[in-house]
Design a protein around this motif. Structure first.
Motif, PDB file in Angstrom:
ATOM      1  N   GLU A  16       0.840  -1.177   0.000  1.00  0.00           N
ATOM      2  CA  GLU A  16       0.000   0.000   0.000  1.00  0.00           C
ATOM      3  C   GLU A  16       0.884   1.239   0.000  1.00  0.00           C
ATOM      4  N   MET A  17       0.504   2.201  -0.802  1.00  0.00           N
ATOM      5  CA  MET A  17       1.302   3.424  -0.905  1.00  0.00           C
ATOM      6  C   MET A  17       1.095   4.280   0.345  1.00  0.00           C
ATOM      7  N   ALA A  18       2.166   4.873   0.786  1.00  0.00           N
ATOM      8  CA  ALA A  18       2.105   5.747   1.967  1.00  0.00           C
ATOM      9  C   ALA A  18       2.194   7.207   1.500  1.00  0.00           C
ATOM     10  N   PHE A  19       1.324   8.042   2.025  1.00  0.00           N
ATOM     11  CA  PHE A  19       1.312   9.457   1.671  1.00  0.00           C
ATOM     12  C   PHE A  19       1.534  10.275   2.928  1.00  0.00           C
ATOM     13  N   LEU A  20       2.196  11.395   2.755  1.00  0.00           N
ATOM     14  CA  LEU A  20       2.417  12.299   3.882  1.00  0.00           C
ATOM     15  C   LEU A  20       1.139  13.080   4.172  1.00  0.00           C
ATOM     16  N   SER A  21       0.914  13.297   5.447  1.00  0.00           N
ATOM     17  CA  SER A  21      -0.232  14.127   5.831  1.00  0.00           C
ATOM     18  C   SER A  21       0.173  15.589   5.634  1.00  0.00           C
ATOM     19  N   PRO A  22      -0.792  16.499   5.631  1.00  0.00           N
ATOM     20  CA  PRO A  22      -0.439  17.926   5.478  1.00  0.00           C
ATOM     21  C   PRO A  22       0.551  18.406   6.546  1.00  0.00           C
TER      22      PRO A  22
END
Length: 179
Positions: free
Chosen positions: A161-167
């Protein structure tokens, strides 16, 4: 291509001269069967899909050799990987087999055995790709009409699963980078 059907010894013999100049003959119990077979051969010749039955008797191993000789620009590591796949998975099973006898159910069976033995999806795909490439050589040679590897289902690789940075994490990262 033209041909003829004649009665001989109570059976019907269909004959035609193929594009290679050789005469082909097949015997049938009924005139209808002989005419149907002759019509099939004529249509296949007209469509360019005629298969020389003698070429279909060439072994898978023969087409492996032809594929190796005609596949150029491979890196040594790639060649080594292909040789490993051939030695471990394909040659023991298919080397002496006439290439025209390899069928789709058998390809599916190979895939199932590889999956059951714990091979990774990428390995299974590589094995089937190489089998398909060799059989494509036989298709190009006119030994078989269709590649039995076409349309088989292959196992999918599990994707992380791809991990994305939060704002907030993006702002922290930007602050660390600076202006």
């Amino acid at each position: 291509m033209s041909g003829s059907v004649r009665k001989r010894n109570g059976r019907y013999q269909a004959r035609y001269r193929a594009s290679d100049g050789q005469e082909r003959v097949k015997t049938f119990g009924t005139k209808r069967d002989a005419n149907n077979w002759l019509a099939d051969q004529t249509v296949a010749a007209a469509r360019g899909t005629w298969i020389d039955p003698r070429l279909g008797k060439k072994t898978f191993g023969t087409y492996v050799d032809l594929w190796r000789r005609t596949t150029v620009d491979l890196k040594p590591k790639t060649i080594s990987g292909y040789d490993s796949i051939l030695k471990e998975h394909l040659m023991p099973r298919f080397e002496q087999r006439p290439v025209a006898t390899i069928r789709k159910p058998e390809v599916k069976e190979l895939i199932a055995e590889l999956v059951e033995s714990g091979k990774a999806p990428g390995t299974v795909r590589n094995v089937v790709w190489l089998l398909s490439a060799v059989i494509d050589t036989a298709v190009d040679d006119g030994a078989v009409g269709l590649n039995p590897c076409r349309g088989v289902s292959l196992p999918r690789s599990d994707r992380d699963e791809m991990a994305f940075l939060s704002p907030v994490e993006v702002e922290r990262l930007a602050a660390c980078i600076g202006g």
